[in-house]
Design a protein around this motif. Sequence first.
Motif, PDB file in Angstrom:
ATOM      1  N   ALA A  83       0.823  -1.211   0.000  1.00 12.96           N
ATOM      2  CA  ALA A  83       0.000   0.000   0.000  1.00 12.96           C
ATOM      3  C   ALA A  83       0.861   1.266   0.000  1.00 12.96           C
ATOM      4  O   ALA A  83       0.399   2.336  -0.417  1.00 12.96           O
ATOM      5  CB  ALA A  83      -0.935   0.006   1.201  1.00 12.96           C
TER       6      ALA A  83
ATOM      7  N   SER B  68      -1.261   5.652  -3.325  1.00 11.95           N
ATOM      8  CA  SER B  68      -2.356   4.673  -3.314  1.00 11.95           C
ATOM      9  C   SER B  68      -3.434   5.072  -2.323  1.00 11.95           C
ATOM     10  O   SER B  68      -4.633   4.906  -2.592  1.00 11.95           O
ATOM     11  CB  SER B  68      -1.815   3.278  -2.967  1.00 11.95           C
ATOM     12  OG  SER B  68      -0.965   2.797  -3.980  1.00 11.95           O
ATOM     13  N   PHE B  69      -3.014   5.613  -1.176  1.00 11.36           N
ATOM     14  CA  PHE B  69      -3.998   6.074  -0.188  1.00 11.36           C
ATOM     15  C   PHE B  69      -4.758   7.297  -0.711  1.00 11.36           C
ATOM     16  O   PHE B  69      -5.974   7.414  -0.514  1.00 11.36           O
ATOM     17  CB  PHE B  69      -3.308   6.405   1.136  1.00 11.36           C
ATOM     18  CG  PHE B  69      -2.868   5.205   1.904  1.00 11.36           C
ATOM     19  CD1 PHE B  69      -3.756   4.518   2.723  1.00 11.36           C
ATOM     20  CD2 PHE B  69      -1.564   4.726   1.796  1.00 11.36           C
ATOM     21  CE1 PHE B  69      -3.362   3.396   3.431  1.00 11.36           C
ATOM     22  CE2 PHE B  69      -1.161   3.603   2.497  1.00 11.36           C
ATOM     23  CZ  PHE B  69      -2.058   2.940   3.313  1.00 11.36           C
TER      24      PHE B  69
ATOM     25  N   ALA C  83      -4.324  -0.227  -0.415  1.00 15.59           N
ATOM     26  CA  ALA C  83      -4.586   0.892   0.505  1.00 15.59           C
ATOM     27  C   ALA C  83      -5.901   0.683   1.252  1.00 15.59           C
ATOM     28  O   ALA C  83      -5.971   0.862   2.476  1.00 15.59           O
ATOM     29  CB  ALA C  83      -4.612   2.208  -0.271  1.00 15.59           C
TER      30      ALA C  83
ATOM     31  N   THR D 283      -5.507  -2.089   3.744  1.00 17.59           N
ATOM     32  CA  THR D 283      -4.760  -1.625   4.915  1.00 17.59           C
ATOM     33  C   THR D 283      -5.658  -0.863   5.875  1.00 17.59           C
ATOM     34  O   THR D 283      -5.593  -1.057   7.106  1.00 17.59           O
ATOM     35  CB  THR D 283      -3.589  -0.727   4.468  1.00 17.59           C
ATOM     36  OG1 THR D 283      -2.720  -1.479   3.608  1.00 17.59           O
ATOM     37  CG2 THR D 283      -2.799  -0.221   5.673  1.00 17.59           C
TER      38      THR D 283
END
Length: 550
Positions: free
Chosen positions: A320, A337-338, A523, A526
């Motif tokens: 992520a 990605s977040f 992401a 996570t």
Amino acid sequence: MQNKTAGRKDIWSVITLGILLLYALVLVLPLFTLLKESIFKDGALSFEHFGEFFGKKYYYSTLFNSLKVTVAVTLASLVIATPLAYIMTTFKIKGKLYLQILILISSMAPPFIGAYAWILLMGRNGVVTNFLSDVFHITTPDIYGFSGILIVLTLQLIPLIYMFMMGAFKSIDNSLIEAAESMGYTGFKKVWKVIMPLMVPTILAGSLLVFMRALADFGTPMLIGEGFETLPVLIFNEFTSEMGGNAGFAAAISVIVVVIALTIFLLQKFITNKKSFSMSALHPIKEKKESGIKNILAHLFVYGYLALAILPQLYVVYTAFLKTSGRIFVKGYSLDSFKAAFTRSGDTIVHTFTLGLIALFFVILIAILIAYVTVRRRNAITNGLDIISMVPYIVPGSVLGVALLLGFNNKPFLLSGTATIIIIAFVIRRLPYTIRSSAAIIHQISPSIEEAAASLGASNLKTFFKITLPMMLPGVISGAILSWVTIISELSTSILLYTVNTKTMTIGIYTEVIRGNYGVAAALSTILIAITVISLLIFFKLTGRKEVSL
């Protein structure tokens, strides 16, 4: 006094009947509609859908595939979980407290995240696959198909049997072990001849739960099955076919799944009743510090299993934070990605919390009432309520999704496509967790406390809210947190019910994996794993426990 007593009974009778009517509407009616849809065609009674299923190898082979997966996963989980629980109970293992928490966490993430992790590790372009090929010129076994499903589900479901077994091992009186040793039963012979027969009811209970979970799983075979199709996948494909779908055929397959699940459930209950007995450990088994090869092997087994169970999830978290170029990972780290996850899928996070918390509110409210009436007001009606509340324990999520869509697709109950239908699914599927934990703690509360309050003139409801409910809170909170963890990881039901306005994180992760957007999927995974871990830490903090009882 008689009038007051009658009034007290009446209010709980009204509550009981109200909950029964609610179940009749949101569970019995959809399941009845599902059965009706499966045996009627063009308004006439017909078993054509069942004939079509058993008449074509393509269809009935999915039945054998599902049974193959469930039996193999159950046996594999049992083979690994039994020695794992025995070692964790009888050996002094370094870091045991943290290991128990990690074992529990490994079981709480959705199975399809595990499947996605193994694709990243051992897929055709996976990290481990490429490493072994480039460095050692070794071709690794294919992670797709039956073997991949078996690995993912076994690692995911081992903790379920492990938690059952841990509780059972702790209830065995050490004097039995000492007596066996004095008669020459040591080592494996002691375990096989003395300990294992005592574990039969626990083994059956844990195996049933694993069997049901494996039978109902949709995400894992959908992601890595690649031609190895199981019943939940077939139900989904038939119901959502681009050619218009075949609701009657999907309903018939769903009925077959329910019959299988119910048969296994009743068989387990029958055997358990035959073998059941109670144990009270006045001198429970105590862990011993072993040395030499035995100690080394015990540590290798525990740490080796945990590495396989938890490292795939940790690798998802790691990816992520990797940089991405389009759909592929490249060298370097970033939070792109977040950012993409919040930009493209931010609504899924909001929907997860909104729908989940609303569902959790109703889970807590209904579970408290059901737990109380089934423990304190036992009669034929409350016994019936107790049974019906456990039906979702047997019915797989995909089957319930089809049933709800068929049951609420016409006026006056037109709920398909709304948030309400997803909330209903979340509530009825996750109620058993909170009901069982709440009922367990009510059994520990002496009825004399309530009788004392009533003798002082307190009404029945006032006694419940002022005396009983506060004492129930630890059990309610315990079950509620577990319900919450399973609500936010729900996929098999919500994948059939969601719309763009009710898309949750699990669906977001699933769709991103299907599209190949692994960075965004990692992401979101996570974030979901973080929410799960935080929820479990809150559970441990509030209950003062470091394990979950099932």
